[in-house]
Design an enzyme around this catalytic site. Structure first.
Site, mmCIF file in Angstrom:
data_model
loop_
_atom_site.group_PDB
_atom_site.id
_atom_site.type_symbol
_atom_site.label_atom_id
_atom_site.label_comp_id
_atom_site.label_asym_id
_atom_site.label_seq_id
_atom_site.Cartn_x
_atom_site.Cartn_y
_atom_site.Cartn_z
ATOM 1 N N GLU A 44 0.835 -1.208 0.000
ATOM 2 C CA GLU A 44 0.000 0.000 0.000
ATOM 3 C C GLU A 44 0.871 1.260 0.000
ATOM 4 O O GLU A 44 0.584 2.229 -0.714
ATOM 5 C CB GLU A 44 -0.892 -0.016 1.237
ATOM 6 C CG GLU A 44 -1.712 1.245 1.447
ATOM 7 C CD GLU A 44 -2.049 1.440 2.904
ATOM 8 O OE1 GLU A 44 -2.185 2.609 3.321
ATOM 9 O OE2 GLU A 44 -2.170 0.430 3.626
ATOM 10 N N ASP A 48 0.735 3.977 -3.212
ATOM 11 C CA ASP A 48 0.378 5.390 -3.103
ATOM 12 C C ASP A 48 1.290 6.238 -3.983
ATOM 13 O O ASP A 48 0.829 7.124 -4.721
ATOM 14 C CB ASP A 48 0.477 5.824 -1.645
ATOM 15 C CG ASP A 48 0.176 7.304 -1.454
ATOM 16 O OD1 ASP A 48 -0.964 7.720 -1.686
ATOM 17 O OD2 ASP A 48 1.105 8.047 -1.086
ATOM 18 N N ASP A 117 -6.984 1.307 0.537
ATOM 19 C CA ASP A 117 -5.680 0.721 0.869
ATOM 20 C C ASP A 117 -5.385 -0.491 -0.003
ATOM 21 O O ASP A 117 -4.272 -0.656 -0.516
ATOM 22 C CB ASP A 117 -5.652 0.291 2.339
ATOM 23 C CG ASP A 117 -5.653 1.458 3.300
ATOM 24 O OD1 ASP A 117 -5.451 2.608 2.857
ATOM 25 O OD2 ASP A 117 -5.852 1.228 4.511
ATOM 26 N N GLU A 120 -4.519 0.394 -3.629
ATOM 27 C CA GLU A 120 -3.132 0.868 -3.734
ATOM 28 C C GLU A 120 -2.161 -0.300 -3.674
ATOM 29 O O GLU A 120 -1.144 -0.313 -4.385
ATOM 30 C CB GLU A 120 -2.834 1.866 -2.621
ATOM 31 C CG GLU A 120 -3.496 3.218 -2.834
ATOM 32 C CD GLU A 120 -3.191 4.211 -1.732
ATOM 33 O OE1 GLU A 120 -3.323 5.427 -2.008
ATOM 34 O OE2 GLU A 120 -2.822 3.790 -0.622
#
Length: 230
Positions: A44, A48, A117, A120
């Protein structure tokens, strides 16, 4: 959980290292209950950064005359938690996540923060499996409609700014944001925020940062004001 092949079909991408997808779909709660040595928080973190870069590139291409400020505002709207959760729901990502019993019982499969989350993490898994071009194509496929809508709206998914404008113009007051809960370790905080307008609670939001929680709360407040005709 649905089959790995089914999520690959929804993503339009087949993994050469399927263990990366398994890790991306494994929530910490499931890993803890089953004593697994991995879960999706590290992916995650990478996802991002990968998402921000790919969306920035895409916006640079389709908005050639936009200023830096315009591009920043558009990107913030596209990579916001509500948008990520919406994209995750469009491919039924929640149905593929491995969750612990507690998260399952509290509706984890449809929580914006958990879906964002996981999406990502999946993006990072594709990046690690096949590199930048592959993940860029995935992000363009998944986010194309959201990016088009955001560009058409001129980035008006900055709900806080819109709410402030309405409050000033119509209610002669400014919204007050208050953090009512803060959970999780320092590297993985989760915030609950509520909005007060003229002392009245008018919205509540959650997110991985105060900013995203405030945006979600502002979006809820805007809906309430619209229903009231204010």
């Amino acid at each position: 959980m649905q089959s790995r092949k089914a999520i690959e079909q929804r993503l339009g991408y087949a993994f050469s290292k399927p263990e990366l997808l398994d890790e991306a779909l494994t929530h910490k709660s499931f890993a803890n209950e089953n004593r697994l040595p991995y879960h999706n928080e590290r992916l995650e973190f990478l996802g991002d950064a990968v998402l921000n870069l790919a969306v920035s590139e895409y916006l640079m291409t389709i908005c050639p005359h936009s200023t830096e400020g315009d591009l920043s505002r558009l990107r913030a709207a596209v990579v916001s938690e509500p948008t990520l959760a919406s994209v995750a729901r469009s491919i039924d990502l929640g149905g593929f996540i491995l969750l612990g019993r507690g998260e399952e019982q509290t509706g984890g499969r449809d929580k914006d923060s958990l879906l964002a989350d996981c999406l990502e993490a999946v993006i990072a898994a594709v990046y690690m499996d096949a590199g930048h071009e592959a993940v860029k194509g995935l992000i363009e496929r998944l986010f194309a409609e959201e990016i088009k809508k955001t560009c058409k709206a001129g980035g008006l998914r900055d709900y806080k700014t819109r709410l402030q404008e309405i409050c000033q113009e119509r209610l002669k007051s400014l919204p007050e944001y208050r953090v009512v809960a803060e959970t999780g370790p320092d590297h993985h905080k989760h915030f609950e925020v509520e909005i007060l307008i003229n002392g009245n609670k008018l919205g509540r939001g959650s997110g991985r940062s105060k900013k995203s929680a405030e945006q979600q709360a502002a979006m809820e407040a805007l809906k309430i004001l619209a229903v009231r005709g204010q």
